[in-house]
Design an enzyme around this catalytic site. Structure first.
Site, PDB file in Angstrom:
ATOM      1  N   CYS A 218       0.866  -1.182   0.000  1.00  0.00           N
ATOM      2  CA  CYS A 218       0.000   0.000   0.000  1.00  0.00           C
ATOM      3  C   CYS A 218       0.902   1.231   0.000  1.00  0.00           C
ATOM      4  O   CYS A 218       2.068   1.134  -0.395  1.00  0.00           O
ATOM      5  CB  CYS A 218      -0.979  -0.022   1.188  1.00  0.00           C
ATOM      6  SG  CYS A 218      -0.199   0.009   2.812  1.00  0.00           S
TER       7      CYS A 218
ATOM      8  N   ASP B 143      -8.053   3.877   0.951  1.00  0.00           N
ATOM      9  CA  ASP B 143      -7.121   4.342   1.979  1.00  0.00           C
ATOM     10  C   ASP B 143      -7.919   4.850   3.193  1.00  0.00           C
ATOM     11  O   ASP B 143      -8.700   5.793   3.069  1.00  0.00           O
ATOM     12  CB  ASP B 143      -6.296   5.479   1.365  1.00  0.00           C
ATOM     13  CG  ASP B 143      -5.259   6.026   2.316  1.00  0.00           C
ATOM     14  OD1 ASP B 143      -5.277   5.655   3.499  1.00  0.00           O
ATOM     15  OD2 ASP B 143      -4.432   6.835   1.860  1.00  0.00           O
TER      16      ASP B 143
ATOM     17  N   CYS C  87      -1.437   0.812   7.394  1.00  0.00           N
ATOM     18  CA  CYS C  87      -2.876   0.515   7.523  1.00  0.00           C
ATOM     19  C   CYS C  87      -3.286  -0.725   6.721  1.00  0.00           C
ATOM     20  O   CYS C  87      -3.521  -1.795   7.278  1.00  0.00           O
ATOM     21  CB  CYS C  87      -3.724   1.712   7.086  1.00  0.00           C
ATOM     22  SG  CYS C  87      -3.447   3.205   8.072  1.00  0.00           S
ATOM     23  N   ARG C  88      -3.363  -0.571   5.389  1.00  0.00           N
ATOM     24  CA  ARG C  88      -3.963  -1.640   4.587  1.00  0.00           C
ATOM     25  C   ARG C  88      -3.074  -2.868   4.425  1.00  0.00           C
ATOM     26  O   ARG C  88      -3.520  -4.001   4.656  1.00  0.00           O
ATOM     27  CB  ARG C  88      -4.367  -1.096   3.205  1.00  0.00           C
ATOM     28  CG  ARG C  88      -5.518  -0.110   3.278  1.00  0.00           C
ATOM     29  CD  ARG C  88      -5.651   0.671   1.995  1.00  0.00           C
ATOM     30  NE  ARG C  88      -4.504   1.556   1.776  1.00  0.00           N
ATOM     31  CZ  ARG C  88      -4.282   2.270   0.701  1.00  0.00           C
ATOM     32  NH1 ARG C  88      -5.133   2.189  -0.305  1.00  0.00           N
ATOM     33  NH2 ARG C  88      -3.229   3.058   0.604  1.00  0.00           N
ATOM     34  N   SER C  89      -1.823  -2.675   3.969  1.00  0.00           N
ATOM     35  CA  SER C  89      -1.007  -3.871   3.693  1.00  0.00           C
ATOM     36  C   SER C  89      -0.613  -4.633   4.966  1.00  0.00           C
ATOM     37  O   SER C  89      -0.545  -5.865   4.924  1.00  0.00           O
ATOM     38  CB  SER C  89       0.202  -3.551   2.804  1.00  0.00           C
ATOM     39  OG  SER C  89       1.068  -2.624   3.396  1.00  0.00           O
TER      40      SER C  89
ATOM     41  N   ASN D 236       2.289   1.485   4.389  1.00  0.00           N
ATOM     42  CA  ASN D 236       2.562   0.216   5.094  1.00  0.00           C
ATOM     43  C   ASN D 236       2.269   0.310   6.592  1.00  0.00           C
ATOM     44  O   ASN D 236       2.953  -0.296   7.417  1.00  0.00           O
ATOM     45  CB  ASN D 236       4.015  -0.262   4.861  1.00  0.00           C
ATOM     46  CG  ASN D 236       4.272  -1.716   5.294  1.00  0.00           C
ATOM     47  OD1 ASN D 236       5.372  -2.066   5.708  1.00  0.00           O
ATOM     48  ND2 ASN D 236       3.273  -2.565   5.226  1.00  0.00           N
TER      49      ASN D 236
HETATM   50  P1  4NP Z   1      -1.782   2.817   4.091  1.00  0.00           P
HETATM   51  O1  4NP Z   1      -2.441   4.173   4.648  1.00  0.00           O
HETATM   52  O2  4NP Z   1      -1.235   3.149   2.716  1.00  0.00           O
HETATM   53  O3  4NP Z   1      -2.945   1.891   4.040  1.00  0.00           O
HETATM   54  O4  4NP Z   1      -0.722   2.431   5.075  1.00  0.00           O
HETATM   55  C1  4NP Z   1      -1.750   5.388   4.689  1.00  0.00           C
HETATM   56  C2  4NP Z   1      -0.897   5.637   5.737  1.00  0.00           C
HETATM   57  C3  4NP Z   1      -0.241   6.854   5.810  1.00  0.00           C
HETATM   58  C4  4NP Z   1      -0.462   7.813   4.827  1.00  0.00           C
HETATM   59  C5  4NP Z   1      -1.320   7.544   3.793  1.00  0.00           C
HETATM   60  C6  4NP Z   1      -1.967   6.328   3.714  1.00  0.00           C
HETATM   61  N1  4NP Z   1       0.175   9.069   4.911  1.00  0.00           N
HETATM   62  O5  4NP Z   1      -0.125   9.936   4.095  1.00  0.00           O
HETATM   63  O6  4NP Z   1       1.025   9.270   5.800  1.00  0.00           O
END
Ligand code: 4NP
Length: 154
Positions: free
Chosen positions: A7, A123, A12-14, A10
């Site tokens: 993702c 996201d 939240c989703r992955s 790294n």
């Molecule tokens: P992820 O979510 O891609 O599912 O881990 C996010 C975590 C942090 C950010 C964006 C999406 N960020 O902008 O910091």
């Protein structure tokens, strides 16, 4: 067989996908047969544990994400992993842009392969709790199908 979920951050989703798939592989008696990892296309959160909201939502469904630490995807990952599954189109575009000409990894969206109605795991970072529940719903459904596919490929 090695699978990498990707993702953006790294956190939240992955990591959720990594925790869920590992759990389902264990339930299917396939632990040790398939290696599972996750990474982000971005570097901001490298070394950090998953977002507290992801950990809590996962924990309520019996998945423990606490030992995970964020890492950034690297070109070497394309040689190591058999399957690299992105959470959204933007992640997939970024992966394609860095994919070496040679490398065994098969790239795809997690949901395009396993769910016909939606193809992206949204996201949840700027969402409320519902966003994290939705992430889990989509990932659990996809990982049920993924376990079946992986069984067939071992
Ligand atoms: P992820 O979510 O891609 O599912 O881990 C996010 C975590 C942090 C950010 C964006 C999406 N960020 O902008 O910091």
């Amino acid at each position: 067989m090695e699978v990498l979920f990707v993702c953006l951050g790294n956190i939240c989703r992955s990591p959720t996908a990594e925790g869920v798939l590992r759990h389902k592989l264990r339930e299917a008696g396939l632990q040790g047969r398939v290696e599972v990892a996750s990474a982000g296309t971005g570097e901001w959160h490298v070394g950090k544990p998953p977002d507290t909201r992801s950990q809590q939502a996962a924990s309520r469904r019996g998945y423990d994400l606490s030992a995970q630490r964020a890492q950034q995807v690297s070109r070497a990952d394309f040689a190591r992993y058999d399957l690299i599954l992105a959470m959204d189109q933007s992640n997939l575009r970024n992966l394609k842009a860095m994919q070496p000409a040679q490398g065994k990894a098969e790239l795809d969206l997690l949901l395009r392969r396993y769910d016909s109605s939606v193809d992206e795991v949204p996201d949840p970072y700027y969402d409320g709790e519902q966003g994290f529940e939705r992430v889990l719903d989509l990932i659990e459904a996809a990982c049920d199908e993924l376990v079946i596919e992986l069984k067939g490929r071992l």
